[in-house]
Every structure is written in structure tokens, then in C-alpha cells.
Design a protein around this motif. Structure first.
Motif, PDB file in Angstrom:
ATOM      1  N   LEU A 197     -72.498  67.993  68.290  1.00  0.00           N
ATOM      2  CA  LEU A 197     -72.194  68.497  69.628  1.00  0.00           C
ATOM      3  C   LEU A 197     -73.058  67.812  70.686  1.00  0.00           C
ATOM      4  O   LEU A 197     -74.287  67.861  70.618  1.00  0.00           O
ATOM      5  CB  LEU A 197     -72.431  70.010  69.686  1.00  0.00           C
ATOM      6  CG  LEU A 197     -71.693  70.849  68.641  1.00  0.00           C
ATOM      7  CD1 LEU A 197     -71.989  72.333  68.866  1.00  0.00           C
ATOM      8  CD2 LEU A 197     -70.191  70.586  68.673  1.00  0.00           C
ATOM      9  N   LEU A 200     -74.641  67.962  74.031  1.00  0.00           N
ATOM     10  CA  LEU A 200     -75.057  69.073  74.890  1.00  0.00           C
ATOM     11  C   LEU A 200     -75.764  68.548  76.132  1.00  0.00           C
ATOM     12  O   LEU A 200     -75.374  67.570  76.722  1.00  0.00           O
ATOM     13  CB  LEU A 200     -75.951  70.017  74.087  1.00  0.00           C
ATOM     14  CG  LEU A 200     -75.325  70.604  72.814  1.00  0.00           C
ATOM     15  CD1 LEU A 200     -76.367  71.363  72.004  1.00  0.00           C
ATOM     16  CD2 LEU A 200     -74.143  71.503  73.141  1.00  0.00           C
ATOM     17  N   THR A 205     -71.428  67.902  81.014  1.00  0.00           N
ATOM     18  CA  THR A 205     -71.476  68.035  79.554  1.00  0.00           C
ATOM     19  C   THR A 205     -71.828  69.477  79.232  1.00  0.00           C
ATOM     20  O   THR A 205     -72.320  70.218  80.069  1.00  0.00           O
ATOM     21  CB  THR A 205     -72.510  67.101  78.883  1.00  0.00           C
ATOM     22  OG1 THR A 205     -73.831  67.452  79.317  1.00  0.00           O
ATOM     23  CG2 THR A 205     -72.229  65.642  79.196  1.00  0.00           C
ATOM     24  N   MET A 206     -71.580  69.870  77.994  1.00  0.00           N
ATOM     25  CA  MET A 206     -71.799  71.252  77.596  1.00  0.00           C
ATOM     26  C   MET A 206     -73.262  71.664  77.730  1.00  0.00           C
ATOM     27  O   MET A 206     -74.162  70.916  77.352  1.00  0.00           O
ATOM     28  CB  MET A 206     -71.370  71.451  76.137  1.00  0.00           C
ATOM     29  CG  MET A 206     -69.887  71.324  75.893  1.00  0.00           C
ATOM     30  SD  MET A 206     -69.420  71.651  74.165  1.00  0.00           S
ATOM     31  CE  MET A 206     -70.065  70.183  73.335  1.00  0.00           C
ATOM     32  N   ASP A 207     -73.487  72.839  78.268  1.00  0.00           N
ATOM     33  CA  ASP A 207     -74.813  73.450  78.232  1.00  0.00           C
ATOM     34  C   ASP A 207     -74.891  74.345  76.995  1.00  0.00           C
ATOM     35  O   ASP A 207     -73.989  74.318  76.140  1.00  0.00           O
ATOM     36  CB  ASP A 207     -75.088  74.221  79.529  1.00  0.00           C
ATOM     37  CG  ASP A 207     -74.079  75.328  79.795  1.00  0.00           C
ATOM     38  OD1 ASP A 207     -73.293  75.689  78.877  1.00  0.00           O
ATOM     39  OD2 ASP A 207     -74.076  75.847  80.923  1.00  0.00           O
ATOM     40  N   GLY A 208     -75.940  75.131  76.878  1.00  0.00           N
ATOM     41  CA  GLY A 208     -76.112  75.963  75.696  1.00  0.00           C
ATOM     42  C   GLY A 208     -74.986  76.954  75.481  1.00  0.00           C
ATOM     43  O   GLY A 208     -74.528  77.160  74.351  1.00  0.00           O
ATOM     44  N   GLY A 214     -71.804  75.060  74.398  1.00  0.00           N
ATOM     45  CA  GLY A 214     -71.956  74.618  73.013  1.00  0.00           C
ATOM     46  C   GLY A 214     -71.676  75.742  72.037  1.00  0.00           C
ATOM     47  O   GLY A 214     -70.996  75.557  71.016  1.00  0.00           O
ATOM     48  N   PRO A 267     -76.825  69.553  66.919  1.00  0.00           N
ATOM     49  CA  PRO A 267     -76.906  69.315  68.365  1.00  0.00           C
ATOM     50  C   PRO A 267     -77.563  67.972  68.669  1.00  0.00           C
ATOM     51  O   PRO A 267     -78.587  67.618  68.070  1.00  0.00           O
ATOM     52  CB  PRO A 267     -77.767  70.481  68.861  1.00  0.00           C
ATOM     53  CG  PRO A 267     -78.615  70.857  67.683  1.00  0.00           C
ATOM     54  CD  PRO A 267     -77.811  70.555  66.459  1.00  0.00           C
ATOM     55  N   TYR A 290     -79.517  65.835  74.352  1.00  0.00           N
ATOM     56  CA  TYR A 290     -80.286  66.819  75.122  1.00  0.00           C
ATOM     57  C   TYR A 290     -81.685  66.251  75.313  1.00  0.00           C
ATOM     58  O   TYR A 290     -82.217  65.556  74.446  1.00  0.00           O
ATOM     59  CB  TYR A 290     -80.373  68.155  74.367  1.00  0.00           C
ATOM     60  CG  TYR A 290     -80.985  68.025  72.995  1.00  0.00           C
ATOM     61  CD1 TYR A 290     -82.371  68.007  72.817  1.00  0.00           C
ATOM     62  CD2 TYR A 290     -80.187  67.867  71.868  1.00  0.00           C
ATOM     63  CE1 TYR A 290     -82.942  67.846  71.569  1.00  0.00           C
ATOM     64  CE2 TYR A 290     -80.749  67.708  70.613  1.00  0.00           C
ATOM     65  CZ  TYR A 290     -82.118  67.695  70.473  1.00  0.00           C
ATOM     66  OH  TYR A 290     -82.683  67.521  69.226  1.00  0.00           O
ATOM     67  N   SER A 347     -80.041  71.397  80.552  1.00  0.00           N
ATOM     68  CA  SER A 347     -79.973  72.520  79.611  1.00  0.00           C
ATOM     69  C   SER A 347     -80.706  72.123  78.332  1.00  0.00           C
ATOM     70  O   SER A 347     -80.215  71.302  77.556  1.00  0.00           O
ATOM     71  CB  SER A 347     -78.511  72.867  79.288  1.00  0.00           C
ATOM     72  OG  SER A 347     -78.442  73.943  78.362  1.00  0.00           O
ATOM     73  N   PHE A 384     -79.323  76.346  73.744  1.00  0.00           N
ATOM     74  CA  PHE A 384     -78.216  76.341  72.781  1.00  0.00           C
ATOM     75  C   PHE A 384     -78.600  77.100  71.517  1.00  0.00           C
ATOM     76  O   PHE A 384     -77.818  77.917  71.008  1.00  0.00           O
ATOM     77  CB  PHE A 384     -77.826  74.904  72.440  1.00  0.00           C
ATOM     78  CG  PHE A 384     -76.900  74.799  71.257  1.00  0.00           C
ATOM     79  CD1 PHE A 384     -75.576  75.214  71.353  1.00  0.00           C
ATOM     80  CD2 PHE A 384     -77.367  74.280  70.051  1.00  0.00           C
ATOM     81  CE1 PHE A 384     -74.726  75.123  70.251  1.00  0.00           C
ATOM     82  CE2 PHE A 384     -76.519  74.183  68.955  1.00  0.00           C
ATOM     83  CZ  PHE A 384     -75.197  74.609  69.058  1.00  0.00           C
TER      84      PHE A 384
END
Length: 276
Positions: free
Chosen positions: A198, A200, A212-215, A218, A232, A235, A243, A248
Motif C-alpha cells: 500500500l 501511503l 495519496t492515501m493517508d492512514g 489505507g 505499507p 511514507y 501522514s 496507518f
């Protein structure tokens, strides 16, 4: 000599950001090659830059170049394919990526074996009796009108096996995507994912735009896909990442995903099998 992980398993070296060295049988793949050093600037387009905050676990010169079978590139952003990789990788190395990135790789950078896949298209890479089928999956770096300002991105499904076509291990690479309805098709078509990698970081551009995905997102994707394990990445490496990993981990734990999480920091290796 090629290093071969135990039969039916994949060994992953986490180099940093979204860069992984993946070995399965006789195959070796590299993902999203990013080898800038701490303090160097990455160019994100439209005059935007971000400073790298970490060192990669390997320098590009330390890669097992003779062993590399292909690069899986989620999209053409400077923190996924940088000037160091552009200079240090063999121009004959196959790339599997988006149509947009493949055109640039071939036309501007001279990587003449770059292949662009549209969503759900596939390409198979072979070495000896080992095989991986790479399928381009849905992904969106941004939602709404801003999406047109960012390069197209793909997730990737890596189905490892042998030349007979039998699939023994399935990995999902999210790419720099946000969680949106289009990802539901992955859950439908790919119900058995042994490891989800993932991307993140909650990458935040000027004006507060998160791309992009944060916690929380995710953890949302874990809720949707429910892979056996999740690794993960992406990051803490750049100043635009807002994040941290702990967000996450905390949110995934709150939702009962603790057992899925793989603890692997940059420079470490992890071995994953279908039953682990």
C-alpha cells in the motif's frame, strides 16, 4: 549468481519510498525505482518540488543489474522514477507501466522495451521456469478535475507461478491511488491477495490537496480488499508526505487488521508465502 528464495515464496527487499526488489524463483523485479539521496529535490511538475528526507537502502549501482528481469512502474512521477534511476538503469531493461509513462520512457529516455498497459491488460514475464503475470489495475492519483493535472497511475496485480500457468502467489501493488469506487472491481476480480503493498503517506500538495492515501484511507482499502498480509510503503521519505506510518498502523489496528500488517522498514527483507 541469482539468489533464489524458498520455493513458492517471494522475498522482498524494501529499498525505500515505493522501491522494492522482489524475487520469486528465478525472477527478479524492481518497482518504482527512486534512488535520490537525503536532501536532494524531486520535481513533481508545475514547478513543484519536494525534498527527500531519507537515504535509499541501496544505491542504484548496488542493484543486481544482471538479475533484473523487469521494472514495474506505477506512474511517471519523480519520486517513483528519478534522474538517478534514469542514468543508472540499463536502457534495454523491460518496463511494465502505464501507456503515458511508456511513451515518455521510450521517446525521451531511451528505454526501448517499455510496455504500456491499459487497465486490466496483462503482460507475462518469464525467467527459466518462473513466471509472473502483471495486470494493470485501477488507480487514481487525484479525484475530480485535478486528476487531469497529475500523471495517470496504475495499480498492479503480480501473479507468480511457473510456465504451466499455475498461480501460486498473488501480490497487489496499489500505486499512488486514493480510495474510490473504481477499486471495488479489484475486490470482485481479485478475491485472493496474499500480500497488498500500500502506497501511503497522505501526499499533500499546495492548497491542501491530498493525492495519496493517508492512514484512514489505507485502512479503508484493507477493509475493501482484505488481503492476507499488507506491507505499507511510501511514507516518511519526502517533505510532501504528511501522514506518518503510525497513523496507518493505529487505524488498521483499531479496525482489527493487526495480524495482516507486515513490519518491514527500509533496508529489511521479508519473505511471504501463500500460507504466511
Amino acid at each position: 549468481m541469482r539468489h533464489t528464495p524458498p520455493e513458492g515464496t517471494v522475498e522482498i527487499l524494501f529499498i525505500g519510498n515505493a522501491t522494492l526488489l522482489i524475487r520469486y524463483g528465478e525472477l527478479t523485479l524492481l518497482t518504482d525505482p527512486n534512488f535520490l539521496h537525503r536532501g536532494q529535490l524531486v520535481h513533481l511538475g508545475y514547478g513543484l518540488t519536494s525534498r527527500r528526507l531519507t537515504e535509499p537502502a541501496l544505491d542504484v549501482a548496488e542493484l543486481p543489474h544482471a538479475d533484473l528481469d523487469a521494472v514495474v512502474l506505477s506512474h511517471l512521477h519523480g519520486d517513483h522514477f528519478d534522474r538517478v534511476a534514469r542514468r543508472g538503469l540499463d536502457k534495454g531493461l523491460p518496463f511494465v507501466t502505464t501507456p503515458h509513462a511508456s511513451r515518455v520512457l521510450r521517446g525521451l529516455f531511451g528505454f526501448h522495451r517499455a510496455t504500456g498497459l491499459r487497465t486490466w491488460q496483462r503482460r507475462t514475464v518469464l525467467h527459466g521456469d518462473s513466471s509472473v503475470r502483471v495486470t494493470a489495475l485501477p488507480g487514481r492519483h487525484a479525484l475530480g478535475p485535478v486528476r487531469a493535472l497529475l500523471p495517470p497511475v496504475m495499480g498492479s496485480l503480480l501473479e507468480f507461478g511457473d510456465r504451466s500457468g499455475e498461480v501460486r502467489l498473488v501480490l497487489y501493488l496499489s500505486g499512488d491511488t486514493l480510495v474510490y469506487d473504481g477499486l471495488r472491481e479489484i475486490a470482485t476480480r481479485c478475491p485472493e491477495i496474499h500480500l497488498a503493498v500500500l502506497h501511503l503517506g497522505g501526499t499533500t500538495l499546495p492548497g491542501g490537496l491530498v493525492v495519496t492515501m493517508d492512514g484512514v484511507q489505507g485502512a479503508d482499502l484493507l477493509d475493501l480488499l482484505r488481503p492476507r498480509r499488507a506491507l505499507p510503503v511510501h511514507y516518511g521519505d519526502y517533505s510532501v508526505f504528511r501522514s506518518p506510518l503510525r497513523d496507518f498502523v493505529a487505524e488498521a489496528g483499531r479496525r482489527g487488521h493487526d495480524a495482516r500488517l507486515v513490519d518491514c522498514t527500509p533496508g529489511e527483507r521479508v519473505t511471504i508465502g501463500a500460507g504466511t
